[in-house]
Scaffold this motif. Structure first.
Motif, PDB file in Angstrom:
ATOM      1  N   UNK A  41       0.807  -1.211   0.000  1.00  0.00           N
ATOM      2  CA  UNK A  41       0.000   0.000   0.000  1.00  0.00           C
ATOM      3  C   UNK A  41       0.840   1.262   0.000  1.00  0.00           C
ATOM      4  N   UNK A  42       1.921   1.262   0.785  1.00  0.00           N
ATOM      5  CA  UNK A  42       2.828   2.412   0.812  1.00  0.00           C
ATOM      6  C   UNK A  42       3.462   2.628  -0.557  1.00  0.00           C
ATOM      7  N   UNK A  43       3.890   1.537  -1.163  1.00  0.00           N
ATOM      8  CA  UNK A  43       4.502   1.614  -2.498  1.00  0.00           C
ATOM      9  C   UNK A  43       3.496   2.121  -3.531  1.00  0.00           C
ATOM     10  N   UNK A  44       2.284   1.590  -3.485  1.00  0.00           N
ATOM     11  CA  UNK A  44       1.251   1.987  -4.439  1.00  0.00           C
ATOM     12  C   UNK A  44       0.900   3.465  -4.268  1.00  0.00           C
ATOM     13  N   UNK A  45       0.795   3.921  -3.033  1.00  0.00           N
ATOM     14  CA  UNK A  45       0.467   5.329  -2.792  1.00  0.00           C
ATOM     15  C   UNK A  45       1.581   6.244  -3.305  1.00  0.00           C
ATOM     16  N   UNK A  46       2.824   5.820  -3.137  1.00  0.00           N
ATOM     17  CA  UNK A  46       3.949   6.610  -3.644  1.00  0.00           C
ATOM     18  C   UNK A  46       3.889   6.726  -5.164  1.00  0.00           C
ATOM     19  N   UNK A  47       3.563   5.625  -5.824  1.00  0.00           N
ATOM     20  CA  UNK A  47       3.470   5.644  -7.284  1.00  0.00           C
ATOM     21  C   UNK A  47       2.295   6.497  -7.752  1.00  0.00           C
ATOM     22  N   UNK A  48       1.177   6.412  -7.051  1.00  0.00           N
ATOM     23  CA  UNK A  48       0.016   7.229  -7.411  1.00  0.00           C
ATOM     24  C   UNK A  48       0.297   8.711  -7.162  1.00  0.00           C
ATOM     25  N   UNK A  49       1.029   9.022  -6.104  1.00  0.00           N
ATOM     26  CA  UNK A  49       1.388  10.410  -5.811  1.00  0.00           C
ATOM     27  C   UNK A  49       2.296  10.966  -6.907  1.00  0.00           C
ATOM     28  N   UNK A  50       3.201  10.140  -7.404  1.00  0.00           N
ATOM     29  CA  UNK A  50       4.052  10.568  -8.518  1.00  0.00           C
ATOM     30  C   UNK A  50       3.206  10.861  -9.745  1.00  0.00           C
ATOM     31  N   UNK A  51       2.159  10.090  -9.936  1.00  0.00           N
ATOM     32  CA  UNK A  51       1.248  10.318 -11.056  1.00  0.00           C
ATOM     33  C   UNK A  51       0.502  11.640 -10.870  1.00  0.00           C
ATOM     34  N   UNK A  52       0.163  11.956  -9.636  1.00  0.00           N
ATOM     35  CA  UNK A  52      -0.506  13.223  -9.336  1.00  0.00           C
ATOM     36  C   UNK A  52       0.375  14.407  -9.735  1.00  0.00           C
ATOM     37  N   UNK A  53       1.652  14.268  -9.539  1.00  0.00           N
ATOM     38  CA  UNK A  53       2.569  15.341  -9.892  1.00  0.00           C
ATOM     39  C   UNK A  53       2.738  15.491 -11.401  1.00  0.00           C
ATOM     40  N   UNK A  54       2.261  14.505 -12.132  1.00  0.00           N
ATOM     41  CA  UNK A  54       2.380  14.509 -13.595  1.00  0.00           C
ATOM     42  C   UNK A  54       1.132  15.050 -14.281  1.00  0.00           C
ATOM     43  N   UNK A  55      -0.036  14.820 -13.655  1.00  0.00           N
ATOM     44  CA  UNK A  55      -1.297  15.196 -14.299  1.00  0.00           C
ATOM     45  C   UNK A  55      -2.114  16.145 -13.436  1.00  0.00           C
ATOM     46  N   UNK A  56      -2.560  17.251 -14.032  1.00  0.00           N
ATOM     47  CA  UNK A  56      -3.456  18.177 -13.341  1.00  0.00           C
ATOM     48  C   UNK A  56      -4.799  17.533 -13.023  1.00  0.00           C
ATOM     49  N   UNK A  57      -5.154  16.496 -13.756  1.00  0.00           N
ATOM     50  CA  UNK A  57      -6.445  15.835 -13.564  1.00  0.00           C
ATOM     51  C   UNK A  57      -6.564  15.216 -12.174  1.00  0.00           C
ATOM     52  N   UNK A  58      -5.442  14.831 -11.582  1.00  0.00           N
ATOM     53  CA  UNK A  58      -5.461  14.219 -10.255  1.00  0.00           C
ATOM     54  C   UNK A  58      -5.339  15.306  -9.199  1.00  0.00           C
ATOM     55  N   UNK A  59      -6.418  15.486  -8.423  1.00  0.00           N
ATOM     56  CA  UNK A  59      -6.413  16.512  -7.392  1.00  0.00           C
ATOM     57  C   UNK A  59      -5.850  16.044  -6.072  1.00  0.00           C
ATOM     58  N   UNK A  60      -6.058  14.759  -5.746  1.00  0.00           N
ATOM     59  CA  UNK A  60      -5.620  14.267  -4.443  1.00  0.00           C
ATOM     60  C   UNK A  60      -5.409  12.765  -4.490  1.00  0.00           C
ATOM     61  N   UNK A  61      -4.415  12.312  -3.754  1.00  0.00           N
ATOM     62  CA  UNK A  61      -4.171  10.882  -3.526  1.00  0.00           C
ATOM     63  C   UNK A  61      -4.153  10.698  -2.011  1.00  0.00           C
ATOM     64  N   UNK A  62      -4.930   9.769  -1.494  1.00  0.00           N
ATOM     65  CA  UNK A  62      -5.065   9.669  -0.040  1.00  0.00           C
ATOM     66  C   UNK A  62      -5.383   8.240   0.397  1.00  0.00           C
ATOM     67  N   UNK A  63      -5.399   8.056   1.722  1.00  0.00           N
ATOM     68  CA  UNK A  63      -5.726   6.765   2.294  1.00  0.00           C
ATOM     69  C   UNK A  63      -4.519   6.103   2.931  1.00  0.00           C
ATOM     70  N   UNK A  64      -4.736   4.895   3.418  1.00  0.00           N
ATOM     71  CA  UNK A  64      -3.682   4.121   4.078  1.00  0.00           C
ATOM     72  C   UNK A  64      -3.718   2.687   3.588  1.00  0.00           C
ATOM     73  N   UNK A  65      -2.549   2.058   3.597  1.00  0.00           N
ATOM     74  CA  UNK A  65      -2.478   0.647   3.244  1.00  0.00           C
ATOM     75  C   UNK A  65      -3.104   0.382   1.898  1.00  0.00           C
ATOM     76  N   UNK A  66      -3.990  -0.607   1.861  1.00  0.00           N
ATOM     77  CA  UNK A  66      -4.685  -0.937   0.620  1.00  0.00           C
ATOM     78  C   UNK A  66      -6.129  -0.434   0.657  1.00  0.00           C
ATOM     79  N   UNK A  67      -6.279   0.775   1.183  1.00  0.00           N
ATOM     80  CA  UNK A  67      -7.535   1.517   1.121  1.00  0.00           C
ATOM     81  C   UNK A  67      -7.182   2.925   0.663  1.00  0.00           C
TER      82      UNK A  67
END
Length: 481
Positions: A385-411
């Protein structure tokens, strides 16, 4: 460089053809192989899996859809322009009627925690069904007692008395009734944007208009939602908590029956409560004579990774805990756990549940607990989950379409917006990305009041390779918009 979202006027014309025709042909001509050809460096292959389902010989998707429309409630809806006909599941993967494999990042709405058809859980259910499917709790049977003991041992303090139910709605209904009986008060405080069920009392506690019918719902007050992304006080939990005190002073007699909340709002869009909020609110509720109810229907059973229960992330101990979904890995099972003193109130009258705690479901539930421990799924939820959130956060920094990435673990939640400052919900874009990810072999859910949040709640056996495949599919889809 940040990538801009597509204008809405272009969305409809591109929804069906945003993937290059060559790639689309590969997707559908090689369904049996269950992989996307990545010779062009577009999307990595789905992680290998050593199972292929036998040929499907049942009704077609069109036939099933026709029967649904004729014989089932018109309120039932489905995902995708062309709904999936899912016929089999194994661990974190699902298979459609064509034999195509999909990565399940939704987990039956945060329900499948051990993996689809986990052999240990299936074996426990089948073996118990062969011995005794149902009798009644008026007779003795070890299955319900064994599971209750194991469940109580996973909870802190004196939370050791278990009432079994058949669903999360039923569990929350019972918890709210217990709190009213124990305190002698009727008023309960819930949060705006909350979802706690769709029965009489729980619909009152639910605070999204699209889940509420115009029927009598009394005695529930909805406090400001401590939403770090959209909330008026950002991440300042104590400022939100002041609203609960105001509700008690100006909306009740000064005493309340209780407070109910999730640690992470699931249906509401994977919203983790602002830091410091729950400790402050629990203190306020106690002073007003109320009980604190933790709704762990979605966040419980190791899903958040760092802890077994969502409320533990906030350093609080509730008076009542409700649970369902992950408790049974897909079988109809829920529970309410409280202290012996509080549990005593149900002896004032006869309280009985015909199917709650039946041998088959409780045997399955016990197997779920054993699998989580044996296969270290809590640790896996944290690491992956930590790894996935880090990857999704990197995607947020790439696209304006992503406003927020949040949650814990696999939620986890990914909120899409068409304007970063105004946080305008990107409803149509969410549907588009979700549909295209399905074409690439990835299934995610969506939620939030505006339907613009991807809900990522996969089985806890999810791997880093699965996480990479999910993020790459999302990245590829957004790149093409």
């Amino acid at each position: 460089m940040m990538h801009r979202f597509i204008p809405v006027r272009r969305l409809f014309s591109e929804t069906k053809c945003s993937l290059p025709c060559q790639l689309r042909r590969r997707c559908f001509s090689q369904v049996a192989r269950n992989e996307i050809d990545n010779r062009d460096g577009l999307v990595r292959k789905m992680p290998p899996f050593d199972y292929s389902p036998p040929p499907y010989t049942g009704p077609s998707a069109d036939e099933i859809l026709s029967k649904r429309k004729e014989y089932l409630s018109p309120s039932m809806f489905y995902f995708y322009t062309k709904p999936l006909n899912i016929v089999e599941g194994r661990m974190q993967y699902l298979f459609d009627d064509k034999g195509r494999r999909y990565l399940d990042a939704f987990g039956g709405i945060a329900t499948v925690c051990c993996g689809h058809c986990h052999p240990d859980v299936v074996e426990a259910i089948v073996n118990q069904t062969k011995r005794l499917q149902h009798s009644t709790v008026l007779y003795l049977n070890h299955a319900i007692a064994d599971f209750a003991e194991a469940l109580a041992n996973k909870l802190p303090g004196n939370l050791k008395v278990v009432f079994f139910t058949n669903s999360g709605t039923e569990a929350n209904e019972l918890a709210m009734m217990i709190s009213r009986l124990y305190t002698g008060c009727h008023d309960i405080i819930s949060l705006r944007n909350a979802y706690h069920g769709n029965a009489a009392a729980t619909m009152g506690a639910t605070a999204q208009s699209n889940w509420k019918f115009n029927v009598l719902q009394s005695g529930v007050h909805h406090a400001l939602n401590p939403d770090p992304y959209r909330g008026v006080f950002g991440s300042d939990g104590e400022k939100y908590a002041k609203d609960v005190q105001d509700l008690i002073q100006f909306g009740t007699s000064g005493n309340v029956a209780g407070f109910i909340s999730e640690a992470i709002q699931g249906v509401g869009g994977i919203i983790e409560l602002a830091p410091g909020y729950l400790p402050a609110v629990y203190s306020t509720i106690k002073k007003a004579g109320g009980l604190c109810i933790a709704d762990e229907v979605q966040a419980g059973f190791a899903r958040t990774g760092s802890h077994f229960w969502g409320f533990e992330n906030h350093g609080v101990v509730p008076d009542i805990v409700t649970m369902a979904k992950g408790i049974g890995n897909g079988i109809p099972l829920g529970a309410v756990v409280t202290t012996p003193e509080i549990a005593e109130v149900l002896t004032r009258r006869s309280y009985f549940n015909t199917f709650g705690g039946n041998p088959v479901c409780t045997s399955g539930g016990l197997a779920v607990l054993k699998v989580i421990e044996k296969e270290k799924f809590q640790e896996n939820a944290f690491v992956v989950g930590t790894y996935l959130k880090e990857r999704l956060t990197a995607l947020k920094n790439k696209y304006d379409l992503i406003g927020d990435v949040r949650g814990r673990g696999l939620m986890l939640g990914v909120e899409l917006v068409t304007d970063q400052k105004l946080k305008t919900p990107a409803k149509l874009e969410t549907i588009h990305v979700m549909d295209q990810m399905k074409e690439l072999g990835v299934l995610v859910g969506k939620g939030g009041f505006y339907g613009n949040v991807f809900r990522i709640t996969p089985p806890l056996c999810f791997t880093k390779e699965d996480a990479d495949f999910l993020v790459d599919a999302m990245d590829y889809t957004m790149e093409k918009m």
